[in-house]
Design an enzyme around this catalytic site. Structure first.
Site, PDB file in Angstrom:
ATOM      1  N   CYS A 183     -70.467 100.115 -43.788  1.00  0.00           N
ATOM      2  CA  CYS A 183     -71.288 100.631 -42.658  1.00  0.00           C
ATOM      3  C   CYS A 183     -70.915  99.914 -41.189  1.00  0.00           C
ATOM      4  O   CYS A 183     -69.876 100.100 -40.943  1.00  0.00           O
ATOM      5  CB  CYS A 183     -72.908 100.322 -42.987  1.00  0.00           C
ATOM      6  SG  CYS A 183     -73.718 101.539 -41.890  1.00  0.00           S
TER       7      CYS A 183
ATOM      8  N   HIS B 298     -73.790 103.086 -47.722  1.00  0.00           N
ATOM      9  CA  HIS B 298     -73.938 101.961 -48.315  1.00  0.00           C
ATOM     10  C   HIS B 298     -73.689 102.099 -49.720  1.00  0.00           C
ATOM     11  O   HIS B 298     -74.749 102.108 -50.528  1.00  0.00           O
ATOM     12  CB  HIS B 298     -75.483 101.801 -48.012  1.00  0.00           C
ATOM     13  CG  HIS B 298     -75.674 100.829 -46.570  1.00  0.00           C
ATOM     14  ND1 HIS B 298     -75.530  99.689 -46.364  1.00  0.00           N
ATOM     15  CD2 HIS B 298     -75.927 101.456 -45.675  1.00  0.00           C
ATOM     16  CE1 HIS B 298     -75.461  99.420 -45.140  1.00  0.00           C
ATOM     17  NE2 HIS B 298     -75.963 100.488 -44.609  1.00  0.00           N
TER      18      HIS B 298
ATOM     19  N   GLU C 128     -73.380  99.801 -52.108  1.00  0.00           N
ATOM     20  CA  GLU C 128     -74.070  98.913 -52.840  1.00  0.00           C
ATOM     21  C   GLU C 128     -75.167  99.311 -53.397  1.00  0.00           C
ATOM     22  O   GLU C 128     -75.660  99.024 -54.544  1.00  0.00           O
ATOM     23  CB  GLU C 128     -74.059  97.621 -52.145  1.00  0.00           C
ATOM     24  CG  GLU C 128     -75.381  97.655 -51.047  1.00  0.00           C
ATOM     25  CD  GLU C 128     -74.852  98.155 -49.588  1.00  0.00           C
ATOM     26  OE1 GLU C 128     -73.934  98.838 -49.273  1.00  0.00           O
ATOM     27  OE2 GLU C 128     -75.489  97.523 -48.512  1.00  0.00           O
TER      28      GLU C 128
HETATM   29  N1  GLN Z   1     -75.401  98.697 -36.379  1.00  0.00           N
HETATM   30  C1  GLN Z   1     -74.712  99.944 -36.971  1.00  0.00           C
HETATM   31  C2  GLN Z   1     -75.262 100.924 -36.679  1.00  0.00           C
HETATM   32  O1  GLN Z   1     -76.401 101.381 -36.371  1.00  0.00           O
HETATM   33  C3  GLN Z   1     -74.453  99.362 -38.570  1.00  0.00           C
HETATM   34  C4  GLN Z   1     -75.531  99.547 -39.133  1.00  0.00           C
HETATM   35  C5  GLN Z   1     -75.547  99.141 -40.800  1.00  0.00           C
HETATM   36  O2  GLN Z   1     -74.418  98.470 -41.189  1.00  0.00           O
HETATM   37  N2  GLN Z   1     -76.530  99.339 -41.496  1.00  0.00           N
HETATM   38  O3  GLN Z   1     -74.733 102.270 -37.062  1.00  0.00           O
END
Ligand code: GLN
Length: 547
Positions: free
Chosen positions: A396, A522, A524
């Site tokens: 992300c 994500h 994970e």
């Molecule tokens: N801050 C970034 C976004 O809003 C990444 C978000 C995250 O890593 N969950 O896209």
């Protein structure tokens, strides 16, 4: 054997409530998940519910440093991290309904009051709030046709916020009957002196507190460093009025995945069944013992992995990342030593030599994150990993910043950035998602939950996922700006999967690098003991062959 039958003849569902005493952080979530695992291994249809007595509607707006990771469910819930334990132990995907908060309960009760549902009545905690809590738990039991539900109440007995929930549990016992309800209380037996005597007073007090609100625990699981002595067990049994074989020692073990075995070695299922007459109380371990053993019994060398970011002061902020790394390590017989590194210390580019620190690591993970602080450090580290062939997995935020790093250092797009970090950047390689402009609230408004992802043929992603389509969970507001796709590709950073008909890039990779992989999703949350998520699996394999 009494089966707890309803009048209709169907088997009555069982309710197990897990409460905590003495102090927080005892591992109640692991004990709840392990109890559910044992029931699952005994062939029962079981699920878990987490109650969080805080007033927030969900965990989405809380700081991960204070409260731990925000666990994202398949249906886009921003939930308490205990749901991650439940999913990993039971190998299921839960919905956001499995996380009940004071905020959710009150919001619903007040909305119903406004709609006139309680016309003429004075709306009260008992019965209106407690009814709402009971309905939420029962709806899960009925909709999912569960044999058993394990409901864990966050916090510690005696907290003001927990009272309506504990009262609802007490009422459920009254309504469902004692043979269908079981209370497990988790406490601590500390050792203070050199003689090593396990102290029982904290448990005694916390059981008294529970009794004061009308709940008598059936089973006590006692956290302790060393197994509970016979003496301590006897004393606790006497003072708490709990049968001796229902006082279960929950001593420290090498891996949390050992806990179901530790509980069962002391007759946990039999103890539960003596109160609630389970259909079956013998576990069929199948491959769980092998999975558990692989999580602490290692045959290969230890791997040193750096996890970089700004929320590193509390490892719980990235608990699913840690688990995914451990799952992947266990699958190749390696212990993974996760080191938490604050990226803020690597922001100053004039101190580039500092980055050599990362040479000693087998690999680097840049997990999710938000905001400017520490971001330049992540960008510097991502560049260093690329230029020095260090395996890199970006998740992300870590995916987005790997793109920023590549745009600056390889594509020579000076000051390229994400508009989250520099709204006026000349090269917004990561930009605010257009759909997000309509959102006014901050809670529950990101692109959340599971989305379908198409994998590009011939990519590393295809090799590791061995599939054309995967489904993964998301939580973001910003995304890769497709205007920069061509220049990135021409310089060697390849998008390898996409979603929403090609509108969004879901992963990038650098062919020729030992492992340089970034995912917008994500990964994970998808990892399970015995079945690591593929991006973690491939990262750890690359990390193992680094030196
Ligand atoms: N801050 C970034 C976004 O809003 C990444 C978000 C995250 O890593 N969950 O896209």
């Amino acid at each position: 054997m009494q089966l707890g039958k309803k009048d209709s003849g169907s088997i009555h569902p069982k309710y197990i409530f897990v409460t905590g005493g003495v102090m927080s952080g005892l591992g109640k979530g692991v004990i709840a998940a392990s109890t559910a695992k044992l029931l699952q291994l005994a062939g029962l249809k079981v699920s878990c519910v987490k109650i969080d007595p805080y007033v927030n509607y969900d965990a989405g707006t809380m700081n991960p440093i204070a409260h731990g990771e925000v666990f994202v469910t398949k249906d886009g819930g921003e939930c308490d991290m205990d749901l991650g334990n439940y999913e990993r132990f039971l190998d299921v995907a839960l919905t956001k309904e499995h996380n009940i908060t004071t905020g959710r309960v009150y919001l619903e009760v007040i909305q119903q009051e406004r709609h006139g549902r309680y016309l003429g009545q004075c709306v009260q905690i008992i019965p209106h709030v407690t009814d709402n809590i009971k309905d939420k738990v029962r709806r899960i039991v009925n909709e999912e046709k569960l044999d058993v539900v394990v409901v864990e109440c966050g916090g510690t007995v005696g907290d003001i916020e927990s009272l309506p929930f504990l009262e609802a549990f007490r009422q459920i016992e009254l309504e469902e009957g004692g043979s269908n309800t079981l209370f497990i209380h988790v406490t601590l037996a500390p050792v203070l002196d050199v003689v090593g005597e396990q102290k029982t007073k904290p448990t005694q007090h916390s059981v008294q507190e529970l009794r004061r609100i009308g709940i008598q625990p059936d089973i006590l699981t006692i956290r302790c460093k060393m197994p509970l002595s016979i003496e301590t067990r006897r004393k606790i049994s006497l003072f708490a009025s709990v049968n001796e074989n229902c006082v279960i020692s929950c001593h420290d073990v090498a891996s949390i995945y050992r806990v179901p075995e530790i509980l069962e070695e002391q007759g946990m299922l039999r103890a539960m069944s003596s109160k609630i007459s389970l259909k079956n109380h013998r576990p069929r371990w199948s491959n769980w013992r092998r999975i558990s053993k692989s999580s602490y019994d290692f045959s290969s060398a230890k791997l040193k992995i750096a996890v970089i970011g700004k929320y590193v002061s509390l490892p719980d902020s990235y608990v699913s990342v840690s688990h995914a790394l451990w799952h992947a390590g266990a699958s190749i017989g390696s212990k993974v030593d996760v080191q938490w590194i604050d990226s803020e210390g690597f922001e100053n580019s004039s101190e580039g030599s500092k980055l050599r620190y990362f040479d000693s690591f087998n690999g680097i993970v840049a997990p999710g994150g938000f905001g400017k602080r520490g971001s330049e450090g992540i960008i510097n580290i991502a560049t260093y990993a690329r230029a020095n062939n260090i395996p890199y997995l970006g998740i992300c935020f870590g995916f987005q910043l790997a793109i920023v790093a590549f745009a600056r250092s390889v594509c020579k797009l000076a000051n390229a950035n994400s508009t989250e970090l520099d709204p006026d950047t000349e090269h917004p390689v990561i930009k605010f998602m257009p759909e997000q402009n309509k959102q006014k609230d901050l809670g529950g408004s990101m692109r959340l939950g599971e989305h379908r992802i198409n994998i590009i043929k011939g990519s590393e992603a295809e090799r590791l996922y061995r599939s054309k389509v995967i489904y993964r969970r998301h939580r973001h507001r910003f995304e890769f700006n497709q205007d920069y796709r061509q220049i990135l590709e021409s310089q060697g950073m390849m998008p390898s999967s996409h979603s929403d008909k090609g509108l969004r890039t879901e992963s990038i990779e650098i062919p020729g690098h030992p492992f340089y992989f970034g995912v917008q999703f994500h990964s994970e949350f998808h990892s399970r003991p015995g079945r690591p998520e593929e991006s973690f699996g491939a990262f750890i394999k690359a990390a193992a062959s680094k030196f």
